[in-house]
Design an enzyme around this catalytic site. Structure first.
Site, PDB file in Angstrom:
ATOM      1  N   LYS A 195       0.747  -1.403   0.097  1.00  0.00           N
ATOM      2  CA  LYS A 195      -0.097   0.405  -0.123  1.00  0.00           C
ATOM      3  C   LYS A 195       1.077   1.075   0.049  1.00  0.00           C
ATOM      4  O   LYS A 195       0.242   2.206  -0.307  1.00  0.00           O
ATOM      5  CB  LYS A 195      -0.987   0.479   0.903  1.00  0.00           C
ATOM      6  CG  LYS A 195      -1.992  -1.149   1.279  1.00  0.00           C
ATOM      7  CD  LYS A 195      -2.636  -0.874   0.073  1.00  0.00           C
ATOM      8  CE  LYS A 195      -4.547  -1.853   0.774  1.00  0.00           C
ATOM      9  NZ  LYS A 195      -5.634  -1.927  -0.561  1.00  0.00           N
TER      10      LYS A 195
ATOM     11  N   GLU B  53     -10.317   4.346   3.047  1.00  0.00           N
ATOM     12  CA  GLU B  53     -11.223   3.847   3.655  1.00  0.00           C
ATOM     13  C   GLU B  53      -9.307   2.915   3.727  1.00  0.00           C
ATOM     14  O   GLU B  53      -9.296   2.792   2.686  1.00  0.00           O
ATOM     15  CB  GLU B  53     -12.214   3.295   2.470  1.00  0.00           C
ATOM     16  CG  GLU B  53     -11.598   2.537   1.894  1.00  0.00           C
ATOM     17  CD  GLU B  53     -10.175   2.869   0.023  1.00  0.00           C
ATOM     18  OE1 GLU B  53     -10.060   1.976  -0.243  1.00  0.00           O
ATOM     19  OE2 GLU B  53     -10.671   4.075  -0.363  1.00  0.00           O
TER      20      GLU B  53
ATOM     21  N   SER C 251       1.513  -9.545  -0.686  1.00  0.00           N
ATOM     22  CA  SER C 251       1.205  -8.695  -0.515  1.00  0.00           C
ATOM     23  C   SER C 251       1.475  -7.866   0.775  1.00  0.00           C
ATOM     24  O   SER C 251       1.358  -6.023   1.239  1.00  0.00           O
ATOM     25  CB  SER C 251       0.216  -8.755  -1.393  1.00  0.00           C
ATOM     26  OG  SER C 251      -0.911  -8.791  -0.408  1.00  0.00           O
TER      27      SER C 251
END
Length: 404
Positions: free
Chosen positions: A91, A113, A380
């Site tokens: 991210k 969000e 991830s």
């Protein structure tokens, strides 16, 4: 499939990888576009113009690259370890790019969000770095199962707003973030966390995370002397998956596998597999595959993974599925948690439950590809946020752990 159709689809896949898709209107084939209130059109036009200018600006690319080098880019192994990045997931790549865009627009407030909390933590980190006010919307159910990340966001200076309606998960957090943006569009940038939403978000997020695949492709060539046979990633909204897929789209010899959250099984209706078990619809400002009923109303999703518990998918993934370039399959909660345990016990790595879906999928396809195949799995995110959920699943912790 006819030869002409195959050629057309191959050309279209190459066009996407070359940056020629989406078109000016933000469509990936029949998917994507803008389905938003009129109040947001000006903001989206501004965002699109600044994003396009930034992507053509060498100084922006240098600064973006510098920030990525500062936070780390993962280990050079076939298990693409985005979990080693600062804040613990892929991210951070997206939020740094969007923070620079926010700065260019002269805005001082960001909203985001989050489901698993990793995007929220990364957004709060970027806000601290750039001096932005940060508000993160998170479903009430997710604040409970991801309490550690709630604490991390608050320590970083963000305001976390629990969303107590609907399914109390990622979809509802995204709804609230969009409402905030409509009300505060002049001063606020919505730092959307996945490759979904209205144009230009799907392409912009993809461009900021595509370094995952660029790195993985070069690392695999350096390590093995050839391209991998397959690339595997988990898919919720789809940012980590499009990030690693994108550099391989023109390589027809490389199979692309996206693994969605199958929950209790697609056949039970309790899942979050929009491509495997949904239909074409509009959700959060874009046309894609969506979980919906016969009346076209979005239905609730389910997954043990907070980050994959979303009833839609990014439009580029919808397009890749539609043209047959990528294979999307569902992985159940049980399959994901078995893979979670396998990696813990064989490598000493605790993965995010989201990433465990990709691991489970790789275990599934490996026998089909044969003993000489090379597979890249995008790890991830890291699993410290999921220790309580996993501990209860495996019987190590009881429900009293929620009260700690």
């Amino acid at each position: 499939m006819t030869a002409a159709t195959s050629a057309d689809r191959g050309a279209a896949a190459f066009a996407s990888a070359a940056g020629l898709v989406p078109g000016p209107d933000g469509h990936f084939g029949r998917f994507g576009g803008r389905f938003v209130p009129e109040a947001l059109i000006k903001a989206l036009d501004e965002l699109d113009a600044v994003y396009r200018h930034a992507m053509a600006d060498e100084a922006f690319q240098v600064e973006f690259g510098r920030l990525l080098r500062e936070v780390g880019t993962g280990a050079r192994i076939l298990l693409k370890r985005e979990d080693l990045n600062h804040t613990g997931a892929h991210k951070i790549r997206n939020v740094l790019g969007q923070a620079l865009i926010t700065q260019r627009m002269g805005k001082k407030r960001i909203i985001a969000e989050t489901g698993a909390g990793q995007h929220g933590v990364a957004s709060a980190t970027a806000a601290a770095l750039f001096g932005f006010e940060c508000v993160v919307y998170m479903g009430e159910e997710d604040t409970r199962r991801q309490a550690l990340n709630v604490a991390r966001m608050e320590m970083l200076g963000a305001t976390v707003v629990p969303v107590a309606h609907g399914s109390k998960t990622l979809k509802d957090a995204m709804n609230e973030a969009l409402r905030d943006w409509v009300a505060n569009v002049e001063t606020t940038h919505y730092l959307l966390g996945t490759a979904a939403g209205p144009h230009p978000f799907p392409a912009m997020v993809r461009d900021f995370v595509r370094g995952i695949g660029v790195e993985a492709r070069a690392q695999c060539l350096d390590l093995t002397g050839r391209l991998p046979d397959a690339v595997c990633a988990c898919v919720g909204g789809g940012s980590n998956a499009i990030g690693i897929f994108h550099a391989f789209i023109p390589d027809s010899s490389v199979a692309l596998y996206g693994f969605e959250a199958g929950g209790d099984g697609v056949e039970t209706g309790r899942h979050a597999a929009a491509i495997s078990g949904g239909g074409v619809g509009v959700l959060h400002g874009t046309r894609s595959f969506v979980l919906q009923n016969e009346d076209g109303q979005t239905i609730e999703s389910h997954s043990i993974s907070a980050g994959l518990d979303y009833p839609g998918v990014g439009p580029e993934h919808a397009w890749l599925a539609d043209v047959g370039r990528a294979d999307y399959q569902s992985v159940t909660d049980r399959e994901a948690m078995d893979a979670f345990a396998l990696l813990c016990r064989t490598e000493g790595i605790i993965p995010a439950i989201e990433s465990a879906h990709a691991l489970a999928g790789a275990v599934r396809v490996a026998p089909q590809l044969g003993p000489d195949a090379t597979i890249i799995v995008n790890l991830s995110g890291r699993g410290d946020k999921d220790v309580t959920t996993a501990g209860k699943w495996f019987g190590i912790l009881d429900d009293a752990a929620d009260a700690q």
